[in-house]
Write a protein that holds these residues in place. Structure first.
Motif, short mmCIF file in Angstrom:
data_model
loop_
_atom_site.label_atom_id
_atom_site.label_comp_id
_atom_site.label_asym_id
_atom_site.label_seq_id
_atom_site.Cartn_x
_atom_site.Cartn_y
_atom_site.Cartn_z
N SER A 116 -16.60 -54.81 -68.57
CA SER A 116 -16.82 -56.16 -69.09
C SER A 116 -16.49 -56.25 -70.58
O SER A 116 -16.13 -57.32 -71.08
CB SER A 116 -18.20 -56.72 -68.75
OG SER A 116 -19.18 -55.84 -69.12
N LYS B 148 -13.12 -57.75 -71.25
CA LYS B 148 -12.92 -59.20 -71.10
C LYS B 148 -13.38 -59.97 -72.34
O LYS B 148 -13.25 -61.18 -72.42
CB LYS B 148 -13.69 -59.70 -69.88
CG LYS B 148 -13.23 -59.06 -68.59
CD LYS B 148 -13.87 -59.74 -67.38
CE LYS B 148 -13.73 -58.88 -66.14
NZ LYS B 148 -14.88 -57.97 -65.93
N ARG C 89 -19.18 -50.35 -65.29
CA ARG C 89 -19.23 -51.82 -65.27
C ARG C 89 -19.29 -52.38 -66.69
O ARG C 89 -18.59 -53.34 -67.03
CB ARG C 89 -20.46 -52.26 -64.45
CG ARG C 89 -20.67 -53.76 -64.39
CD ARG C 89 -21.75 -54.17 -63.41
NE ARG C 89 -23.05 -53.57 -63.66
CZ ARG C 89 -23.88 -53.96 -64.63
NH1 ARG C 89 -23.55 -54.95 -65.45
NH2 ARG C 89 -25.07 -53.38 -64.78
#
Ligand code: IPE
Ligand code: IPE
Ligand code: MG
Length: 246
Positions: A233, A236, A229
């Motif tokens: 992220s 992004k 995870r």
């Protein structure tokens, strides 16, 4: 390199090529279970392999983990001795598996204060894995950034004194060559577990432009899913390095 690894790395263009982890929270994890702190350190050490194994699929080529800081000598003699014994056991037990997984292992930090048995196990593991290239795992033991930079400058100053380097040639690139991490790229992502939002003297120079993730999970609870995870992220985020986005 094992089959398929390159394809997976190409499939993750926004992956952080180098992730550094401050593995914190072992003591609290153990204490919340009514167990001694060393119980938490053993549980923490067992998490490392799972994260190393997750790296190739996520496009993470370099993983650097903070195992023992130059400040951690301030802990009780029992905890320090237990940690040193854990490092010896860990290297002995994990060496074959790490080597077979294609992991290249390196150690950073000042070895002077470490016991000779541990130093020779570290040397052996570095040599045993030196031809591996699937994942580069760097373990920081007796590591502190300020100590690393001081040691680097001491060697650099000696080279200036003996005329091997001229003061005019001292640049950021030159200094970087004297650091323990000289063969590693700078970290793209630094993760700290356990809810503390501080760096604790870890890779200060190298992480000047890293992205940071401070998460509440205690290190022994850190799983491949949590790692995936955080790596996701990272993809992004917009890294501007001082410039303006287009
Ligand atoms: C990190 O866990 C491991 C080392 C510093 C050796 P801690 O031992 O710092 O755990 P907490 O922060 O006390 O919970
Ligand atoms: C940082 O954790 C060092 C490692 C994870 C090895 P610490 O627990 O020693 O850091 P502080 O004392 O909370 O800053
Ligand atoms: Mg801690």
């Amino acid at each position: 390199m094992p089959d398929g690894t390159q394809d997976k790395e190409r499939a993750a263009p926004c992956a952080p090529g180098h992730v550094a982890v401050i593995m914190d929270g072992n003591g609290r994890w153990a204490q919340s279970r009514g167990r001694p702190r060393l119980f938490g350190h053993h549980a923490g050490a067992r998490r490392v392999r799972e994260i190393v194994e997750a790296c190739p699929d996520l496009g993470v080529k370099y993983l650097t983990v903070f195992a023992f800081s130059t400040e951690n000598w301030k802990r009780t003699q029992t905890e320090v001795a237990g940690l040193m014994s854990l490092f010896r056991r860990y290297i002995t037990k994990e060496a074959r598996a790490l080597c077979d997984e294609g992991v290249r292992v390196r150690f950073i930090g000042d070895r002077v204060r470490l016991d000779s048995k541990l130093i020779s196990l570290m040397d052996e593991l570095e040599q045993m894995t030196e031809h591996n290239d699937r994942v580069h795992l760097t373990i920081a033991i007796n590591y502190g950034s300020r100590d690393e930079v001081s040691r680097a400058i001491k060697r650099l100053a000696k080279d200036v004194a003996t005329g091997q380097l001229s003061p005019e040639d001292v640049t950021e690139t030159t200094l970087t060559r004297y650091l323990d991490t000289h063969v590693l790229p700078d970290p793209d992502l630094v993760i700290r577990t356990s809810g503390e939002a501080r760096i604790s003297n870890f890779l200060l120079w190298q992480s000047a432009y890293a992205e940071y993730e401070f998460i509440d999970t205690l290190w022994p609870d850190f799983t491949r899913e949590v790692f995936t995870r955080l790596v996701g992220s990272y993809g992004k985020r917009e890294r501007r390095f001082g410039a303006v986005s287009l």
